[in-house]
Design a protein around this motif. Structure first.
Motif, PDB file in Angstrom:
ATOM      1  N   LYS A  13       0.977   4.894 -13.770  1.00 43.96           N
ATOM      2  CA  LYS A  13      -0.459   5.115 -13.597  1.00 43.96           C
ATOM      3  C   LYS A  13      -0.969   4.587 -12.266  1.00 43.96           C
ATOM      4  N   ALA A  14      -0.529   3.397 -11.867  1.00 42.75           N
ATOM      5  CA  ALA A  14      -1.002   2.795 -10.611  1.00 42.75           C
ATOM      6  C   ALA A  14      -0.624   3.655  -9.412  1.00 42.75           C
ATOM      7  N   THR A  15       0.590   4.200  -9.429  1.00 44.60           N
ATOM      8  CA  THR A  15       1.035   5.058  -8.325  1.00 44.60           C
ATOM      9  C   THR A  15       0.230   6.347  -8.288  1.00 44.60           C
ATOM     10  N   LEU A  16      -0.029   6.908  -9.452  1.00 48.07           N
ATOM     11  CA  LEU A  16      -0.822   8.137  -9.523  1.00 48.07           C
ATOM     12  C   LEU A  16      -2.235   7.909  -8.979  1.00 48.07           C
ATOM     13  N   LEU A  17      -2.825   6.804  -9.320  1.00 45.92           N
ATOM     14  CA  LEU A  17      -4.156   6.466  -8.800  1.00 45.92           C
ATOM     15  C   LEU A  17      -4.128   6.305  -7.283  1.00 45.92           C
ATOM     16  N   ASN A  18      -3.031   5.764  -6.785  1.00 48.46           N
ATOM     17  CA  ASN A  18      -2.892   5.591  -5.340  1.00 48.46           C
ATOM     18  C   ASN A  18      -2.856   6.939  -4.620  1.00 48.46           C
ATOM     19  N   PHE A  19      -2.241   7.954  -5.265  1.00 45.82           N
ATOM     20  CA  PHE A  19      -2.226   9.300  -4.677  1.00 45.82           C
ATOM     21  C   PHE A  19      -3.658   9.803  -4.472  1.00 45.82           C
ATOM     22  N   ILE A  20      -4.510   9.572  -5.457  1.00 41.03           N
ATOM     23  CA  ILE A  20      -5.884  10.067  -5.372  1.00 41.03           C
ATOM     24  C   ILE A  20      -6.675   9.266  -4.332  1.00 41.03           C
ATOM     25  N   THR A  21      -6.497   7.962  -4.322  1.00 37.97           N
ATOM     26  CA  THR A  21      -7.200   7.109  -3.363  1.00 37.97           C
ATOM     27  C   THR A  21      -6.883   7.524  -1.927  1.00 37.97           C
ATOM     28  N   ASN A  22      -5.627   7.922  -1.700  1.00 40.11           N
ATOM     29  CA  ASN A  22      -5.182   8.274  -0.345  1.00 40.11           C
ATOM     30  C   ASN A  22      -4.936   9.774  -0.181  1.00 40.11           C
ATOM     31  N   PHE A  23      -5.618  10.565  -0.995  1.00 37.62           N
ATOM     32  CA  PHE A  23      -5.348  12.009  -1.010  1.00 37.62           C
ATOM     33  C   PHE A  23      -5.575  12.655   0.360  1.00 37.62           C
ATOM     34  N   LYS A  24      -6.606  12.286   1.051  1.00 38.70           N
ATOM     35  CA  LYS A  24      -6.928  12.933   2.324  1.00 38.70           C
ATOM     36  C   LYS A  24      -5.908  12.630   3.413  1.00 38.70           C
ATOM     37  N   SER A  25      -5.303  11.454   3.370  1.00 41.28           N
ATOM     38  CA  SER A  25      -4.421  11.031   4.459  1.00 41.28           C
ATOM     39  C   SER A  25      -2.932  11.126   4.128  1.00 41.28           C
ATOM     40  N   GLN A  26      -2.584  11.284   2.864  1.00 38.09           N
ATOM     41  CA  GLN A  26      -1.179  11.319   2.471  1.00 38.09           C
ATOM     42  C   GLN A  26      -0.847  12.606   1.717  1.00 38.09           C
ATOM     43  N   GLY A  27       0.433  12.762   1.410  1.00 42.77           N
ATOM     44  CA  GLY A  27       0.875  13.947   0.691  1.00 42.77           C
ATOM     45  C   GLY A  27       1.154  15.110   1.623  1.00 42.77           C
ATOM     46  N   HIS A  28       1.846  16.109   1.081  1.00 43.64           N
ATOM     47  CA  HIS A  28       2.194  17.313   1.846  1.00 43.64           C
ATOM     48  C   HIS A  28       1.343  18.476   1.359  1.00 43.64           C
ATOM     49  N   LYS A  29       0.483  18.988   2.255  1.00 39.43           N
ATOM     50  CA  LYS A  29      -0.423  20.067   1.851  1.00 39.43           C
ATOM     51  C   LYS A  29       0.346  21.375   1.667  1.00 39.43           C
ATOM     52  N   ILE A  30       0.148  22.026   0.529  1.00 39.08           N
ATOM     53  CA  ILE A  30       0.750  23.346   0.292  1.00 39.08           C
ATOM     54  C   ILE A  30      -0.315  24.427   0.196  1.00 39.08           C
ATOM     55  N   TYR A  31      -1.558  24.020   0.034  1.00 38.53           N
ATOM     56  CA  TYR A  31      -2.667  24.989   0.033  1.00 38.53           C
ATOM     57  C   TYR A  31      -3.963  24.254   0.300  1.00 38.53           C
ATOM     58  N   GLY A  32      -4.779  24.838   1.156  1.00 33.72           N
ATOM     59  CA  GLY A  32      -6.089  24.261   1.415  1.00 33.72           C
ATOM     60  C   GLY A  32      -7.088  25.355   1.679  1.00 33.72           C
TER      61      GLY A  32
END
Length: 254
Positions: A13-32
């Motif tokens: 859960k903590a890691t999943l929440l971290n994805f949302i907190t840093n959504f704009k700056s992290q992750g690999h965009k596949i659609y926008g």
């Protein structure tokens, strides 16, 4: 932030929440796009897809906060229903929503990532796609199963079914799940549900043939009804597109 996590992922859960907190700056965009953004994240060696829904208008912020489930919550709950019916969809991991005392703000849906080979759209755009007819007939059988299970998928359109191929075995996974209803479907409901899939008469003919074999309905009745609904939908769709282009043209001139 309201957070609901599937039982199998509670420890993350903590890691999943971290994805949302840093959504704009992290992750690999596949659609926008204008409406939603999709990114993939690595969840301790497992790839997940995070869908960020566009912040709704002022009215819907109130509606989602007090009167109606938001899109992320509906996607999560519908995915669990589909899986209980043995209907393919990426496994629902979690959903989150931000709100304050006055209104709903935004929401996120997280599911396991599917490495797919194609979507239904490729069947429409590439008539020479390998195993084209076999895949189309298998997809029709999948749609028949949806209907027999009482699932009316309101966004049953070319890009919303992911398809994997493994030595002639085809598996189908529904995505974009927030608009669904459940209950017994009439013949007309079933045909209405398929009208957005393809503008190609030859594909409609194959689908009508396969659906007739599975349902016991007359093939001619299926084809006539489905083709009429498809033609009407396509006419309205392109008329709306032309009007939109005309409006934007005059808007840009100003």
């Amino acid at each position: 932030m309201k957070t609901v996590v599937s039982e199998a992922y509670q420890s993350k859960k903590a890691t999943l929440l971290n994805f949302i907190t840093n959504f704009k700056s992290q992750g690999h965009k596949i659609y926008g796009g204008d409406r939603n953004t999709l990114k993939t994240f690595d969840l301790e060696g497992e790839k997940v897809t995070v869908k960020a829904f566009k912040t709704p208008n002022v009215v819907n912020r109130i509606v989602y906060n007090y009167f109606r489930k938001n899109k992320a919550q509906r996607s999560f709950e519908h995915a669990h229903i589909l899986l209980s019916l043995n209907i393919g969809t990426p496994f629902p991991v979690a959903y989150m929503q931000n709100s304050n005392a006055l209104s709903f703000l935004d929401s996120y849906y997280i599911c396991k990532h599917i490495n797919y080979d194609l979507t239904y759209r490729e069947l429409v755009e590439q008539p020479d796609f390998p195993q084209h007819e076999a895949i189309l007939r298998a997809f029709t059988a999948f749609t028949f199963k949806l209907h027999e299970s009482g699932v009316f998928f309101k966004d049953h359109s070319p890009g919303n079914t992911l398809i994997t191929i493994n030595n002639g075995d085809y598996k189908f996974y529904l995505v974009d799940l927030n608009r669904m209803t459940f209950g017994k479907l009439s013949f007309q409901d079933r045909m209405e549900n398929m009208k957005r899939l393809t503008p190609k008469k030859e594909m409609v003919a194959i689908m009508a043939n396969e659906y007739a074999k599975l349902s016991g309905e007359l093939e001619g009745r299926i084809f006539k009804t489905l083709w009429e609904l498809t033609s009407d939908f396509q006419m309205k769709f392109y008329r709306k597109r032309r009007l939109k282009k005309r409006f934007l043209f005059w808007q840009n001139r100003e």
